[in-house]
Design a protein around this motif. Structure first.
Motif, PDB file in Angstrom:
ATOM      1  N   ALA A  61       0.834  -1.205   0.000  1.00 53.02           N
ATOM      2  CA  ALA A  61       0.000   0.000   0.000  1.00 53.02           C
ATOM      3  C   ALA A  61       0.867   1.252   0.000  1.00 53.02           C
ATOM      4  N   ARG A  62       1.945   1.221   0.783  1.00 52.61           N
ATOM      5  CA  ARG A  62       2.870   2.367   0.797  1.00 52.61           C
ATOM      6  C   ARG A  62       3.554   2.514  -0.558  1.00 52.61           C
ATOM      7  N   THR A  63       3.931   1.392  -1.146  1.00 55.26           N
ATOM      8  CA  THR A  63       4.552   1.432  -2.465  1.00 55.26           C
ATOM      9  C   THR A  63       3.596   2.004  -3.495  1.00 55.26           C
ATOM     10  N   GLY A  64       2.306   1.643  -3.389  1.00 54.63           N
ATOM     11  CA  GLY A  64       1.323   2.170  -4.327  1.00 54.63           C
ATOM     12  C   GLY A  64       1.227   3.678  -4.270  1.00 54.63           C
ATOM     13  N   ARG A  65       1.254   4.226  -3.051  1.00 54.38           N
ATOM     14  CA  ARG A  65       1.199   5.693  -2.925  1.00 54.38           C
ATOM     15  C   ARG A  65       2.453   6.330  -3.502  1.00 54.38           C
ATOM     16  N   ARG A  66       3.592   5.713  -3.261  1.00 53.25           N
ATOM     17  CA  ARG A  66       4.848   6.235  -3.803  1.00 53.25           C
ATOM     18  C   ARG A  66       4.861   6.140  -5.333  1.00 53.25           C
ATOM     19  N   LEU A  67       4.348   5.028  -5.868  1.00 50.60           N
ATOM     20  CA  LEU A  67       4.268   4.864  -7.312  1.00 50.60           C
ATOM     21  C   LEU A  67       3.404   5.947  -7.948  1.00 50.60           C
ATOM     22  N   ALA A  68       2.288   6.257  -7.305  1.00 41.79           N
ATOM     23  CA  ALA A  68       1.385   7.278  -7.850  1.00 41.79           C
ATOM     24  C   ALA A  68       2.086   8.626  -7.945  1.00 41.79           C
ATOM     25  N   ARG A  69       2.879   8.967  -6.928  1.00 35.35           N
ATOM     26  CA  ARG A  69       3.601  10.254  -6.964  1.00 35.35           C
ATOM     27  C   ARG A  69       4.679  10.244  -8.049  1.00 35.35           C
ATOM     28  N   LEU A  70       5.390   9.129  -8.156  1.00 30.60           N
ATOM     29  CA  LEU A  70       6.438   9.031  -9.178  1.00 30.60           C
ATOM     30  C   LEU A  70       5.837   9.059 -10.583  1.00 30.60           C
ATOM     31  N   GLN A  71       4.690   8.401 -10.738  1.00 29.31           N
ATOM     32  CA  GLN A  71       4.039   8.411 -12.043  1.00 29.31           C
ATOM     33  C   GLN A  71       3.631   9.819 -12.445  1.00 29.31           C
ATOM     34  N   GLU A  72       3.114  10.586 -11.494  1.00 28.25           N
ATOM     35  CA  GLU A  72       2.716  11.958 -11.808  1.00 28.25           C
ATOM     36  C   GLU A  72       3.922  12.782 -12.241  1.00 28.25           C
ATOM     37  N   ARG A  73       5.047  12.595 -11.566  1.00 28.90           N
ATOM     38  CA  ARG A  73       6.261  13.327 -11.946  1.00 28.90           C
ATOM     39  C   ARG A  73       6.736  12.915 -13.336  1.00 28.90           C
ATOM     40  N   LEU A  74       6.657  11.618 -13.642  1.00 29.92           N
ATOM     41  CA  LEU A  74       7.073  11.148 -14.970  1.00 29.92           C
ATOM     42  C   LEU A  74       6.168  11.735 -16.046  1.00 29.92           C
TER      43      LEU A  74
END
Length: 300
Positions: A61-74
């Motif tokens: 779940a923590r990874t999912g939140r981090r992925l969402a932020r990284l995806q937005e930056r990409l």
């Protein structure tokens, strides 16, 4: 990745214990160019996991939140000319969980920045072209995360096992895949190729569950039994493909997939590690921020 033999299994566990979850790109990567023996890997292993199922779900779940932020930056960087993007390739035997991985890992991301393609048997139009034609049309654009549920590898897997092309043609495709993936890497694509390693016994249990549960029968087809009978041939085809089509810029990651929770955790964590290595940044505005702010305040 734990081995079946006692000594190798113990050594693998000790090695995994020394590494934390941030080492999955190293821990799960198959050595490029080396022979692959899938029978040597335990499909129920959990290398690098933060603990049991509950711990992995919480970490996921923590990874999912981090992925969402990284995806937005990409995605934001892509709007400003950054051509980098990510392509997640999911391959595995029937019932290994390709669709489930998309649902539980990619489902956490903004769909506007993702491009998901589930490759089926080629259509009549697709058969008129080179086998990579339909794959090129499905590639992610700048800033996107692309997900292939099956991929160009079907043309050296199913095509080989079911004799849909002559051996010489199959042999030539390995080199063409390598050239294709090299061109992708040179164009800013980060390839994350995951083989979801399922055991023969677990596949049988999953197929039976599909038959026994009315809400799962839509996933079953009698042809699944025919494919199961070809398990040794498919295993050999996968081993050959992973040996011939692996390079530092396009390695294969072997994901033990008998435990669904581990499969989802590992793929999510791998994707996160690759995005963190890319470290995309929000673009700077091409306008005077202070002037725009002052103007907006005057309009209030």
């Amino acid at each position: 990745m734990a081995k079946k033999t006692a000594s190798k299994k113990t050594a693998s566990k000790k090695s995994a214990a020394k590494k934390d979850a941030g080492d999955l790109r190293e821990l799960l990567r198959l050595p490029p160019g080396e022979p692959v023996d899938l029978t040597a890997y335990d499909a129920r292993a959990t290398p690098g996991a933060p603990g049991g199922k509950e711990a992995a779900l919480a970490d996921g779940a923590r990874t999912g939140r981090r992925l969402a932020r990284l995806q937005e930056r990409l995605w934001a960087a892509g709007t400003a000319g950054d051509r980098r993007r990510v392509l997640l390739v999911l391959q595995g035997m029937d019932t290994s969980g390709k669709g489930g991985t998309v649902k539980h890992v990619i489902g956490r991301l903004d769909p506007s920045g993702c491009r998901i393609e589930a490759f089926k048997a080629p259509t009549a139009r697709e058969r008129e072209h080179d086998f990579l034609w339909r794959v090129r049309r499905a590639l992610p654009g700048p800033g996107e995360i692309g997900i292939f549920d099956r991929s160009h590898y079907e043309d050296v897997l199913a095509a080989r096992v079911r004799h849909l092309a002559v051996p010489a043609e199959i042999g030539s495709r390995y080199g063409r895949i390598n050239d294709f993936e090299r061109s992708l890497a040179e164009d800013g694509v980060t390839l994350v190729k995951c083989f979801l390693h399922l055991s023969y016994g677990e596949q049988g249990r999953r197929l039976l569950r599909r038959l026994d549960r009315p809400d799962k029968r839509w996933k079953f087809a009698p042809g699944d039994i025919d494919d199961r009978a070809l398990w040794p041939a498919y295993r050999e085809a996968y081993e050959t493909a992973m040996e011939h089509c692996s390079a530092p810029h396009a390695p294969w990651y072997l994901i033990p997939a008998d435990r669904r929770w581990y499969r989802d955790w590992a793929v999510g964590r791998l994707l996160r590690e690759h995005l963190e290595a890319l470290d995309p940044h929000y673009p700077e505005g091409d306008f005077d921020v202070a002037a725009c702010r002052e103007r907006l305040l005057r309009e209030r």
